[in-house]
Motif scaffolding. Structure first.
Motif, short mmCIF file in Angstrom:
data_model
loop_
_atom_site.label_atom_id
_atom_site.label_comp_id
_atom_site.label_asym_id
_atom_site.label_seq_id
_atom_site.Cartn_x
_atom_site.Cartn_y
_atom_site.Cartn_z
N ALA A 20 23.09 -22.61 16.43
CA ALA A 20 23.44 -21.15 17.16
C ALA A 20 24.73 -20.65 15.94
O ALA A 20 24.64 -19.33 15.82
N GLU A 21 25.25 -21.50 15.75
CA GLU A 21 26.76 -21.12 15.09
C GLU A 21 26.38 -20.78 13.26
O GLU A 21 26.78 -19.86 12.84
N LYS A 22 25.61 -21.80 12.79
CA LYS A 22 25.40 -21.64 11.41
C LYS A 22 24.04 -20.82 10.97
O LYS A 22 24.25 -20.30 9.80
N VAL A 62 14.67 -18.72 14.85
CA VAL A 62 15.40 -19.26 13.97
C VAL A 62 14.53 -19.12 12.81
O VAL A 62 14.58 -18.91 11.67
N ALA A 63 12.92 -19.49 13.10
CA ALA A 63 12.03 -19.62 11.91
C ALA A 63 11.80 -18.08 11.34
O ALA A 63 11.51 -18.16 10.17
N GLU A 64 12.12 -17.13 12.22
CA GLU A 64 11.78 -15.87 11.87
C GLU A 64 12.80 -15.39 10.70
O GLU A 64 12.58 -14.42 10.00
N LYS A 65 14.08 -15.96 10.53
CA LYS A 65 14.94 -15.70 9.37
C LYS A 65 14.48 -16.20 8.33
O LYS A 65 15.43 -15.84 7.41
N TYR A 66 13.49 -16.85 7.88
CA TYR A 66 13.05 -17.47 6.64
C TYR A 66 11.82 -16.67 6.16
O TYR A 66 10.70 -16.60 6.97
N VAL A 115 15.83 -26.52 8.74
CA VAL A 115 17.00 -25.58 8.60
C VAL A 115 18.28 -26.11 8.39
O VAL A 115 19.04 -25.72 7.47
N LEU A 116 18.68 -27.21 9.04
CA LEU A 116 19.94 -27.94 8.71
C LEU A 116 20.06 -28.69 7.47
O LEU A 116 20.99 -28.49 6.66
#
Length: 122
Positions: A20-22, A62-66, A115-116
């Motif tokens: 959420a934060e990163k 989250v995945a859609e950001k890549y 992601v991390l």
């Protein structure tokens, strides 16, 4: 965080907060010791963050950001029944390709770990 530390992380609130934060841009707005965390997001102040590491519908955000994102279910071999997530980035003047991956028992956890890992090595 190292890749080994990321791979040892279990799905749950700690991982969800990191994502959420990163990645998603949430701000932890906790006000002092002993108070329940509050999170600021474009939707406003919330008491909880989405369960990214356990919910496939939430982790898709989250995945859609890549740009290059791959998710596989391993059908044979040493990782049979597990999920592998690969993220591919084109970086640098020569568009060098950087690959980050993770394997986990559940798809949301594999995505979060990949992601991390990508963030840890940037």
């Amino acid at each position: 965080m190292t890749n080994e530390e990321i791979d040892k992380m279990n799905a749950g609130p700690e991982m969800d907060q990191l994502i959420a934060e990163k990645v998603m841009g949430w701000d932890n707005c906790s006000e002092g010791y002993g108070r329940a965390p509050k999170f600021q997001h474009v939707e406003g102040l919330r008491d909880t963050i989405p369960p990214y590491s356990t919910s496939i519908s939430d982790v898709w955000e989250v995945a859609e950001k890549y740009d290059y994102f791959y998710l596989f279910r391993c059908l044979r071999g040493p990782f049979e029944g597990k999920y592998e997530c690969k993220l591919l980035f084109e970086e640098g003047p020569d568009n060098d390709k950087r690959r980050y991956y993770a394997i986990a028992e559940a798809a949301p956890l594999a995505i979060c770990r990949a992601v991390l890992r990508s963030l840890a090595q940037k």
